[in-house]
Motif scaffolding. Structure first.
Motif, short mmCIF file in Angstrom:
data_model
loop_
_atom_site.label_atom_id
_atom_site.label_comp_id
_atom_site.label_asym_id
_atom_site.label_seq_id
_atom_site.Cartn_x
_atom_site.Cartn_y
_atom_site.Cartn_z
N ASP A 129 0.86 -1.18 0.00
CA ASP A 129 0.00 0.00 0.00
C ASP A 129 0.89 1.23 0.00
O ASP A 129 1.45 1.62 1.03
CB ASP A 129 -0.90 0.00 1.24
CG ASP A 129 -1.87 1.17 1.26
OD1 ASP A 129 -1.80 2.00 0.32
OD2 ASP A 129 -2.66 1.27 2.20
N TYR A 130 1.04 1.85 -1.17
CA TYR A 130 1.96 2.97 -1.30
C TYR A 130 1.36 4.29 -0.82
O TYR A 130 1.95 5.35 -1.02
CB TYR A 130 2.45 3.08 -2.76
CG TYR A 130 3.31 1.90 -3.14
CD1 TYR A 130 4.60 1.76 -2.60
CD2 TYR A 130 2.85 0.92 -4.00
CE1 TYR A 130 5.40 0.67 -2.93
CE2 TYR A 130 3.64 -0.17 -4.33
CZ TYR A 130 4.91 -0.29 -3.79
OH TYR A 130 5.69 -1.37 -4.11
N ARG A 131 0.19 4.21 -0.19
CA ARG A 131 -0.37 5.39 0.44
C ARG A 131 0.18 5.58 1.85
O ARG A 131 -0.07 6.61 2.49
CB ARG A 131 -1.91 5.29 0.48
CG ARG A 131 -2.57 5.31 -0.90
CD ARG A 131 -4.03 4.99 -0.81
NE ARG A 131 -4.25 3.63 -0.29
CZ ARG A 131 -5.45 3.08 -0.12
NH1 ARG A 131 -6.54 3.77 -0.41
NH2 ARG A 131 -5.55 1.85 0.34
N LYS A 132 0.94 4.60 2.32
CA LYS A 132 1.51 4.67 3.67
C LYS A 132 3.03 4.63 3.57
O LYS A 132 3.59 3.77 2.88
CB LYS A 132 1.01 3.50 4.52
CG LYS A 132 -0.50 3.51 4.76
CD LYS A 132 -0.92 2.32 5.61
CE LYS A 132 -2.43 2.33 5.86
NZ LYS A 132 -2.86 1.17 6.68
N THR A 174 6.97 3.99 4.39
CA THR A 174 7.80 2.97 5.03
C THR A 174 9.23 3.49 5.08
O THR A 174 9.50 4.62 4.65
CB THR A 174 7.77 1.65 4.24
OG1 THR A 174 8.52 1.82 3.01
CG2 THR A 174 6.34 1.23 3.91
#
Length: 258
Positions: free
Chosen positions: A3-6, A8
């Motif tokens: 999920d590249y909306r969050k 890392t």
């Protein structure tokens, strides 16, 4: 699926996000190496400002901005089949290993001066036509002057004692004064440059960084001049209303402020 909306802490995820932006964001798709080259310089200076302010929270953010530009430029290059981020990483590793034979090879360096001299010799063997090749023309003039002087000093082209540096500085100051008296703008332009170059050299002799020193003075000037503005404002005066004596009085007060 990630999920590249969050966010890392993965470098690979950063690369993927930049790829997505290049594919899906109209602004990011439009950019070229030329269109954002000045932004890279701006981000680097913002990182320098954070270092000068010892603001490590801000430095963390600014280094992220610099890293973004590295990844962004690499992605654009990959799209044009020029190079990839992996090529960038390989290139810098190869250079570091090659230019540090005293760490990764069999050579010995007794001190940092020998490391600097060896570094320049290695660069010349790599095909440089001049010791001064590789200093970007776009660098601020003070930084560029200091880097040129440092490189020359690394191979022994330097005044051995400060008295000679001081004599040269006085010589350049006198020549500048003479051109001003002669009212020759072109000669004054040249001699002023020579004087500035000599001042950089004098500071370098004592490990003083010309760009950092002038940046600090600029900051001090802003603080003191803004103090004048504040005091005049309290007196219901504008800068145009104030006399030089008024401003000079507040300037002297500002100098006493910590």
């Amino acid at each position: 699926m990630a999920d590249y909306r969050k966010p890392t802490k993965s470098f690979d995820d950063l690369i993927k996000i930049v790829k997505i932006l290049r594919d899906e964001c109209p602004w990011d798709r439009k950019q070229t190496h030329q269109s954002i080259k000045d932004n890279l310089i701006e981000e680097a200076y913002e990182a320098v400002e954070a270092i000068d302010e010892s603001d490590f929270e801000e430095l963390e953010k600014e280094l992220g901005d610099v890293l973004l530009h590295v990844v962004f430029h690499s992605r654009m290059a990959e799209q044009s089949n020029t190079f990839s981020i992996e090529d960038v990483i390989y290139s810098i590793q190869e250079k570091l290993i090659r230019r540090h034979p005293h760490v990764f090879g069999d050579e010995v360096a007794k001190d940092e001066e020998q490391v600097a001299e060896n570094w320049e010799n290695i660069k010349m063997k790599e095909g440089k036509k001049s010791l001064l090749d590789g200093i970007p023309n776009q660098l601020p003039a003070l930084i560029r002057a200091q880097r040129m002087q440092e490189k020359a000093a690394n191979v022994g082209f330097d005044w051995p004692v400060f008295s000679q540096v001081w004599d040269k500085l006085e010589e350049e100051l006198q020549e500048f004064k003479e051109t001003l008296e002669e009212n020759d703008p072109q000669k004054s332009h040249e001699e002023f440059g020579d004087l500035l170059f000599s001042l950089v050299n004098a500071g370098r002799f004592f490990d003083l960084n010309a760009e950092d020193s002038l940046r600090s003075t600029n900051k001090k000037f802003i603080q003191r001049f803004q103090y004048i503005e504040e005091q005049l404002n309290q007196e219901n005066k504008s800068l145009s209303d104030a006399t030089l004596e008024d401003m000079d009085e507040h300037w002297n007060q500002a100098k006493k402020q910590k």
